[in-house]
Design a protein around this motif. Structure first.
Motif, PDB file in Angstrom:
ATOM      1  N   ILE A  38      15.465  -7.945  -5.311  1.00 48.50           N
ATOM      2  CA  ILE A  38      13.960  -7.491  -4.816  1.00 48.50           C
ATOM      3  C   ILE A  38      13.190  -7.617  -6.089  1.00 48.50           C
ATOM      4  CG2 ILE A  38      12.814  -5.646  -3.901  1.00 48.50           C
ATOM      5  CD1 ILE A  38      15.419  -4.699  -2.577  1.00 48.50           C
ATOM      6  N   LYS A  39      12.001  -8.423  -5.805  1.00 46.07           N
ATOM      7  CA  LYS A  39      10.911  -8.215  -6.997  1.00 46.07           C
ATOM      8  C   LYS A  39       9.614  -7.545  -6.395  1.00 46.07           C
ATOM      9  CE  LYS A  39      12.277 -12.350  -9.279  1.00 46.07           C
ATOM     10  NZ  LYS A  39      11.667 -13.596 -10.045  1.00 46.07           N
ATOM     11  N   VAL A  40       8.955  -6.505  -7.201  1.00 49.11           N
ATOM     12  CA  VAL A  40       7.768  -6.030  -6.666  1.00 49.11           C
ATOM     13  C   VAL A  40       6.809  -6.241  -7.835  1.00 49.11           C
ATOM     14  CG1 VAL A  40       8.774  -4.354  -5.068  1.00 49.11           C
ATOM     15  CG2 VAL A  40       8.365  -3.633  -7.350  1.00 49.11           C
ATOM     16  N   ARG A  41       5.579  -6.063  -7.493  1.00 49.61           N
ATOM     17  CA  ARG A  41       4.495  -6.264  -8.569  1.00 49.61           C
ATOM     18  C   ARG A  41       4.314  -4.664  -9.248  1.00 49.61           C
ATOM     19  NH1 ARG A  41      -0.095  -9.622  -6.102  1.00 49.61           N
ATOM     20  NH2 ARG A  41      -1.172  -8.907  -7.957  1.00 49.61           N
ATOM     21  N   ASP A  42       3.931  -4.534 -10.144  1.00 51.96           N
ATOM     22  CA  ASP A  42       3.277  -3.424 -10.980  1.00 51.96           C
ATOM     23  C   ASP A  42       2.363  -3.814 -11.888  1.00 51.96           C
ATOM     24  OD1 ASP A  42       3.062  -0.960 -11.856  1.00 51.96           O
ATOM     25  OD2 ASP A  42       4.497  -1.078 -13.652  1.00 51.96           O
ATOM     26  N   ASP A 146      -4.973  -7.389  -3.621  1.00 57.48           N
ATOM     27  CA  ASP A 146      -3.925  -6.392  -3.517  1.00 57.48           C
ATOM     28  C   ASP A 146      -3.844  -5.526  -4.872  1.00 57.48           C
ATOM     29  OD1 ASP A 146      -3.929  -7.002  -0.958  1.00 57.48           O
ATOM     30  OD2 ASP A 146      -2.034  -7.915  -1.207  1.00 57.48           O
ATOM     31  N   ARG A 147      -3.814  -4.246  -4.791  1.00 64.24           N
ATOM     32  CA  ARG A 147      -3.224  -3.492  -6.016  1.00 64.24           C
ATOM     33  C   ARG A 147      -1.992  -2.764  -5.911  1.00 64.24           C
ATOM     34  NH1 ARG A 147      -6.322   0.799  -4.871  1.00 64.24           N
ATOM     35  NH2 ARG A 147      -7.021  -0.163  -3.132  1.00 64.24           N
ATOM     36  N   HIS A 148      -1.228  -3.334  -6.972  1.00 63.61           N
ATOM     37  CA  HIS A 148       0.204  -3.088  -6.821  1.00 63.61           C
ATOM     38  C   HIS A 148       0.709  -1.992  -8.047  1.00 63.61           C
ATOM     39  CE1 HIS A 148       1.944  -6.442  -4.275  1.00 63.61           C
ATOM     40  NE2 HIS A 148       0.609  -6.793  -4.403  1.00 63.61           N
ATOM     41  N   TRP A 149       1.417  -0.928  -7.707  1.00 62.73           N
ATOM     42  CA  TRP A 149       2.008   0.011  -8.481  1.00 62.73           C
ATOM     43  C   TRP A 149       3.478   0.357  -8.289  1.00 62.73           C
ATOM     44  CZ3 TRP A 149       4.446   4.473  -7.239  1.00 62.73           C
ATOM     45  CH2 TRP A 149       4.791   5.427  -8.221  1.00 62.73           C
ATOM     46  N   ALA A 150       4.271   0.189  -9.396  1.00 65.27           N
ATOM     47  CA  ALA A 150       5.544   0.289  -9.161  1.00 65.27           C
ATOM     48  C   ALA A 150       6.110   1.659 -10.124  1.00 65.27           C
ATOM     49  CB  ALA A 150       6.500  -0.874  -9.308  1.00 65.27           C
ATOM     50  N   GLY A 151       6.864   2.439  -9.581  1.00 64.71           N
ATOM     51  CA  GLY A 151       7.509   3.630 -10.252  1.00 64.71           C
ATOM     52  C   GLY A 151       8.908   3.512 -10.464  1.00 64.71           C
TER      53      GLY A 151
END
Ligand SMILES: [Zn+2]
Length: 201
Positions: A38-42, A146-151
């Motif tokens: 899985i890849k998510v943007r931060d 889009d605005r991405h945030w990952a914690g």
């Protein structure tokens, strides 16, 4: 499908933006699938891991121009990853007053995980005729991004804390965050314990 050496097959590669946006997130909970890549943007970086999705929820409703999506993942290495996306499908004229202080990309020149040109909706203030104006000048129509945030969190308590947001100076869990945490906790005992522990303040 991309296979990553050294990880259990089959390894599916997802770049998550909001492909699940059409799913009614208030419907039956999906049972977590097998571990996959899985890849998510931060912000400007990408966070990649092998894991499974524990929960996903969206505030999108019929006709929404902007909404929030929240996902919670459990990684193979036992971390929690929360991913929040402020999604927008709005397109503006380049001189629109709503975006006059922002530098927005032309909608023909956006990242592949942003809304496609044909799915863009006109801003309700500048009301561009997207197809016609693009035809005349491809640079004249700008898209909100889009605005991405990952914690990345070590345990359930940190995950809950990371999903708190500040509103009017008050730190709290939004309805959307509460909903995705409840959904995810059904599939994860540690998160369920954390959610059921009173917060001593
Ligand atoms: Zn506009």
């Amino acid at each position: 499908m991309t296979k990553i050496p050294g990880t259990p097959p089959p390894a599916t590669l997802h770049l998550v933006r909001g492909e699940d946006a059409g799913v009614d997130a208030l419907g039956p909970d999906a049972v977590p699938g097998p571990m996959c890549r899985i890849k998510v943007r931060d912000g400007v970086r990408v966070v990649a891991f092998t894991g499974t999705q524990l929960g996903h929820i969206t505030s999108e409703r019929q006709g929404s121009l902007r909404w929030t999506e929240l996902s919670i993942y459990r990684t193979q290495s036992n971390l929690f990853v929360a991913h929040r996306v402020g999604v927008s499908c709005v397109a503006h004229r380049v001189d629109c007053a709503v975006v006059k202080d922002k530098i927005l990309p032309s909608i023909v020149d956006m990242r592949s995980d942003e809304f496609a040109v044909e799915d863009r909706q006109p801003c309700q203030v500048c009301r561009p005729d997207i197809a016609a104006e693009l035809d005349e000048d491809p640079d004249s129509i700008r898209g909100e991004t889009d605005r991405h945030w990952a914690g990345i969190c070590n345990d359930g308590v940190s995950l809950i804390n990371a999903l708190h947001t500040m509103r009017h100076g008050v730190r709290s869990l939004s309805g959307l965050a509460s909903a995705v945490l409840s959904q995810a906790s059904e599939h994860d005992a540690q998160l369920s314990d954390a959610l059921n522990t009173e917060l001593e303040v």
